[in-house]
Design a protein around this motif. Structure first.
Motif, mmCIF file in Angstrom:
data_model
loop_
_atom_site.group_PDB
_atom_site.id
_atom_site.type_symbol
_atom_site.label_atom_id
_atom_site.label_comp_id
_atom_site.label_asym_id
_atom_site.label_seq_id
_atom_site.Cartn_x
_atom_site.Cartn_y
_atom_site.Cartn_z
ATOM 1 N N THR A 125 0.844 -1.189 0.000
ATOM 2 C CA THR A 125 0.000 0.000 0.000
ATOM 3 C C THR A 125 0.879 1.238 0.000
ATOM 4 N N LEU A 126 0.497 2.255 -0.760
ATOM 5 C CA LEU A 126 1.259 3.498 -0.831
ATOM 6 C C LEU A 126 0.695 4.494 0.176
ATOM 7 N N ILE A 127 1.568 5.055 0.999
ATOM 8 C CA ILE A 127 1.168 5.965 2.082
ATOM 9 C C ILE A 127 1.895 7.295 1.925
ATOM 10 N N GLY A 128 1.147 8.389 1.980
ATOM 11 C CA GLY A 128 1.743 9.718 1.930
ATOM 12 C C GLY A 128 2.134 10.192 3.321
ATOM 13 N N THR A 129 3.357 10.700 3.461
ATOM 14 C CA THR A 129 3.841 11.215 4.732
ATOM 15 C C THR A 129 4.490 12.578 4.501
ATOM 16 N N SER A 130 4.859 13.233 5.579
ATOM 17 C CA SER A 130 5.512 14.542 5.455
ATOM 18 C C SER A 130 6.891 14.422 4.813
ATOM 19 N N LYS A 131 7.448 13.196 4.771
ATOM 20 C CA LYS A 131 8.771 12.977 4.188
ATOM 21 C C LYS A 131 8.699 12.385 2.783
ATOM 22 N N GLY A 132 7.482 12.143 2.308
ATOM 23 C CA GLY A 132 7.328 11.547 0.982
ATOM 24 C C GLY A 132 6.440 10.323 1.037
ATOM 25 N N VAL A 133 6.394 9.579 -0.055
ATOM 26 C CA VAL A 133 5.548 8.397 -0.160
ATOM 27 C C VAL A 133 6.340 7.164 0.260
ATOM 28 N N VAL A 134 5.751 6.343 1.134
ATOM 29 C CA VAL A 134 6.390 5.115 1.591
ATOM 30 C C VAL A 134 5.478 3.939 1.271
ATOM 31 N N ARG A 135 6.049 2.747 1.323
ATOM 32 C CA ARG A 135 5.300 1.517 1.082
ATOM 33 C C ARG A 135 5.028 0.824 2.406
#
Length: 215
Positions: A200-210
């Motif tokens: 799943t792709l998750i948006g964070t303050s540091k960018g997109v993580v898996r």
């Protein structure tokens, strides 16, 4: 992009028409090739495709770049000038993608009680999710989704409203933590599933993580 065989859809936003002159759009060519492979069109030394597109120079440049990069037997075609009906599948796909996009964007705007600017980072992810959502869950006249036509089974991935806040466990962020008392869970924004695996792709303050686990 639409696949005549499975009725799958692909969409993304771009900042530059065509392929650019310095590799600016290499990511798009690679992304399209990856999607084609996930649809069962292997490219390389195997597989054959007929690629139909209009004759706009920017579109032709992308089409030709994809043909070279993807490989295999790729035959270009174009509808007669002014005859959009000959390319009806992609005309319908574009209309459907735009309608779905407006629905999902409206859902987010109601949730945050504000207008989301069209240059926001979330916009690209909504567009991508719209096409994926259609491909995985829209049932056709044969009673199957395009996902089922490709894989022989329905999609069982967890689905969350795009833009929703979730808790997740980041891929590879498990037993190697220095502080064992620290929670494995982090908070982020659900952006949709990865295309070729169960991540799943998750948006964070540091960018997109898996992520591999989402709640």
């Amino acid at each position: 992009m639409a696949d005549e065989w499975t009725r799958s859809r692909y969409a993304d936003t771009i900042s530059y028409n065509g392929v650019g002159g310095g590799g600016e759009m290499d990511w798009l060519i690679e992304d399209i090739s990856t999607i084609l492979k996930s649809w069962g069109h292997g490219g390389g030394t195997v597989g054959a495709l007929i690629v139909i597109s209009d004759c706009e120079p920017a579109i032709l440049a992308v089409r030709n770049a994809v043909m070279r990069y993807h490989g295999g037997i790729v035959i270009p075609e174009a509808p007669a000038k002014g005859e959009k009906a000959e390319n009806g599948l992609i005309e319908e796909a574009g209309k459907t993608i735009r309608e779905y996009f407006c629905t999902f964007l409206s859902q987010i705007e109601r949730g945050v009680d504000d207008v989301v600017p069209l240059d926001s980072d979330i916009i690209r992810w909504i567009v991508r999710w719209v096409a994926t959502c259609y491909s995985r869950y829209k049932m056709g006249a044969d009673g199957r989704t395009s996902y089922e036509r490709r894989r022989g089974r329905s999609c069982k991935s967890i689905v969350v409203p795009v833009g929703e806040t979730v808790h997740y466990k980041q891929l590879g962020d498990g037993g190697d933590r220095e502080n064992k008392a620290e929670s494995e869970w982090s908070k982020g924004v659900w952006l949709g599933p990865a295309e070729r695996n169960t991540e799943t792709l998750i948006g964070t303050s540091k960018g997109v993580v898996r992520a591999h686990t989402v709640e």
